[in-house]
Design an enzyme around this catalytic site. Structure first.
Site, PDB file in Angstrom:
ATOM      1  N   GLU A 160      57.179  29.875   7.195  1.00  0.00           N
ATOM      2  CA  GLU A 160      56.302  30.992   6.495  1.00  0.00           C
ATOM      3  C   GLU A 160      56.131  31.041   5.142  1.00  0.00           C
ATOM      4  O   GLU A 160      56.666  31.936   4.370  1.00  0.00           O
ATOM      5  CB  GLU A 160      57.115  32.346   7.010  1.00  0.00           C
ATOM      6  CG  GLU A 160      56.968  32.485   8.389  1.00  0.00           C
ATOM      7  CD  GLU A 160      57.436  33.889   8.846  1.00  0.00           C
ATOM      8  OE1 GLU A 160      58.031  34.602   8.060  1.00  0.00           O
ATOM      9  OE2 GLU A 160      57.394  34.391   9.992  1.00  0.00           O
ATOM     10  N   GLU A 171      56.707  32.605  16.642  1.00  0.00           N
ATOM     11  CA  GLU A 171      57.615  33.688  16.408  1.00  0.00           C
ATOM     12  C   GLU A 171      56.905  34.837  16.916  1.00  0.00           C
ATOM     13  O   GLU A 171      55.735  35.159  16.338  1.00  0.00           O
ATOM     14  CB  GLU A 171      58.306  33.879  15.035  1.00  0.00           C
ATOM     15  CG  GLU A 171      59.282  33.275  14.888  1.00  0.00           C
ATOM     16  CD  GLU A 171      59.970  33.614  13.267  1.00  0.00           C
ATOM     17  OE1 GLU A 171      59.743  34.923  12.778  1.00  0.00           O
ATOM     18  OE2 GLU A 171      60.346  32.826  12.453  1.00  0.00           O
TER      19      GLU A 171
HETATM   20  C1  FCB Z   1      59.908  36.755  10.224  1.00  0.00           C
HETATM   21  C2  FCB Z   1      60.974  35.499  10.047  1.00  0.00           C
HETATM   22  C3  FCB Z   1      62.310  35.926  10.579  1.00  0.00           C
HETATM   23  C4  FCB Z   1      62.524  37.216  11.018  1.00  0.00           C
HETATM   24  C5  FCB Z   1      61.295  38.080  11.461  1.00  0.00           C
HETATM   25  C6  FCB Z   1      61.566  39.491  12.102  1.00  0.00           C
HETATM   26  O1  FCB Z   1      58.980  36.795   9.244  1.00  0.00           O
HETATM   27  O2  FCB Z   1      60.637  34.266   9.989  1.00  0.00           O
HETATM   28  O3  FCB Z   1      63.324  35.309  10.143  1.00  0.00           O
HETATM   29  O4  FCB Z   1      63.050  37.692   9.834  1.00  0.00           O
HETATM   30  O5  FCB Z   1      60.378  37.836  10.804  1.00  0.00           O
END
Ligand code: FCB
Length: 439
Positions: free
Chosen positions: A166, A350
């Site tokens: 990210e 994610e």
């Molecule tokens: C993302 C992150 C992860 C976690 C989630 C909820 O942005 O990569 O580490 O904090 O959010």
């Protein structure tokens, strides 16, 4: 709930974690990171929580990987901590740190799990933060050196590798909004960090190619930018938000260009001759990862660039206060395919939600999480049916863990963690996913 058989036969299901959020940073000779000092500063992190103990995964990784395998997942996304491996960021290697990732890798393979590594998930060694961290143009080379040390040890056994988790959070959230370490609010720092993080990405990819490591990608996060109404100035604010959040990093990596809507604010602060770095930043990669959670509702704000105001929206929200909007995931998958990756495999690296989870009679009823995951998996399926080469989906997260500036207050896990006893209790979402992955 979906079933595995609804998806292509080679579609991978996985779950994700990151080093500082679960390992227990005080173990094994790791060096200090900027998250340790950020967390020790009053006002930054709820309850002053830090990652020193976290989920004690450093000692419990076998048990944790058993949970991943028993659920029927195919792959596990984890990250390596720079300061665990090179405590001062440069120079001597902490052999115990490398050995840990070596053991972790073998433990994944023994369980039939494909290791999906991320080299940097946010903990900068303090010694490098002291030298300017992501603001320092040397960071790309130093990150490349770190990459070589890690990958010379475990690279031969990785299923996939992404350099940086990210880049928006590394650049913008941490240097413009001050929400994450190092907690700066400075546009020059932000502009440089945004550019250098991409130079570091490209450097790491090039170094790994030279080592012969396969299946290299990038993981970006996306947030759907919804204008609060049709007023032109509110739509313009949403477009700027979209450009900063969702288009800047993808533009650099896949199209060797930054959007004008971002340059109008940051160009005066970028390093000299920034355009010369695009061949490095845009070095070809093999896949793209999408991290997606929510949307934001945006309007115009008077004052300095970027003139954006976030508003509370009408949709149901998770414990983070984040609106649940699965259509946004579908849109980003389509956009990524059509405008950036043009046929490369895409993974959802994610997706998940924080919920107010507690154990009652040995059970955690997190129906809301189950619904959230099902809705987003349906969005994925819809994109698959439109012919997008979607190759996998990872739930964030395996375990309740250290949720950065929110400390241990927000629970994202499929597995509940009691932070007093370290007891793991699979939640209902874990058990239901396990069933779905068998069908
Ligand atoms: C993302 C992150 C992860 C976690 C989630 C909820 O942005 O990569 O580490 O904090 O959010």
């Amino acid at each position: 709930m979906i079933n595995r058989s609804d998806y292509p036969a080679d579609f991978l299901f996985g779950t994700a974690t990151s080093a500082y959020q679960i390992e227990g940073h005080k173990f094994g000779g790791a060096g200090s990171t900027h998250w340790d000092s950020f967390a020790a500063t009053p006002g930054n992190v709820m309850g002053l929580g830090n990652g020193q103990l976290a989920c004690d995964h450093y000692h419990r990784f076998e048990e944790d990987l058993d949970l991943v395998a028993a659920a029927g997942f195919d792959t596990y996304r984890f990250s390596t901590s720079w300061a665990r491996i090179i405590p001062d960021g440069v120079g001597s290697v902490n052999q115990q740190g490398l050995d840990f990732y070596d053991r972790l890798t073998d433990a994944m393979l023994e369980r039939g799990l494909k290791p999906a590594a991320t080299l940097y998930h946010w903990e900068m060694p303090s010694a490098l933060e002291d030298r300017g961290g992501w603001r320092n143009s040397d960071i790309a080379k130093l990150f490349g050196d770190f990459t070589e040390v890690v990958m010379a040890c475990i690279g031969d056994r990785m299923f996939s590798v992404a350099p940086i988790n990210e880049p928006w959070c590394v650049g913008w959230l941490s240097h413009f909004e001050g929400v994450h370490a190092p907690g700066l609010r400075d546009i020059r720092a932000t502009s440089r960090a945004m550019h250098h993080v991409l130079c570091a990405h490209g450097t790491a990819i090039a170094r790994m190619r030279a080592l012969g490591i396969k299946n290299l990608g990038a993981v970006c996060n996306f947030e759907y930018a919804n204008p609060i109404d049709n007023e032109p100035e509110n739509c313009a604010a949403a477009a700027r938000y979209d450009a900063i959040y969702n288009r800047f990093f993808m533009g650099g990596i896949f199209n060797k260009a930054y959007p004008d809507l971002v340059l109008e604010g940051i160009e005066p602060f970028l390093p000299k001759r920034w355009q010369d770095d695009f061949d490095l930043i845009g070095v070809p990669i093999d896949w793209c990862g999408i991290n997606y959670y929510t949307r934001s509702n945006l309007g115009h704000k008077e004052g300095a660039w970027p003139n954006i105001q976030t508003h509370e929206g009408p949709l149901d929200k998770t414990e983070m206060g984040w609106e649940i909007y699965s259509d946004g995931l579908f849109d980003f998958i389509m956009r990524t395919h059509q405008e950036y990756t043009l046929g490369l495999p895409i993974y959802v690296t994610e997706n998940g939600m924080a919920n107010d989870d507690f154990v009652k009679n040995g059970v955690v009823n997190d129906d809301a999480r189950l619904e959230y995951i099902s809705a987003h998996l349906l969005a994925v399926l819809k994109a698959v049916k439109q012919g997008v080469p979607l190759a996998g989906y990872y739930v964030w997260s395996l375990l309740d863990n250290y949720e950065w500036s929110l400390g241990y207050e927000k629970r994202f896990g499929l597995v509940h963690v009691d932070f007093e006893t370290q007891k793991r209790t699979p939640k209902k979402s874990y058990l239901e996913l396990k069933k779905a992955l068998k069908c």
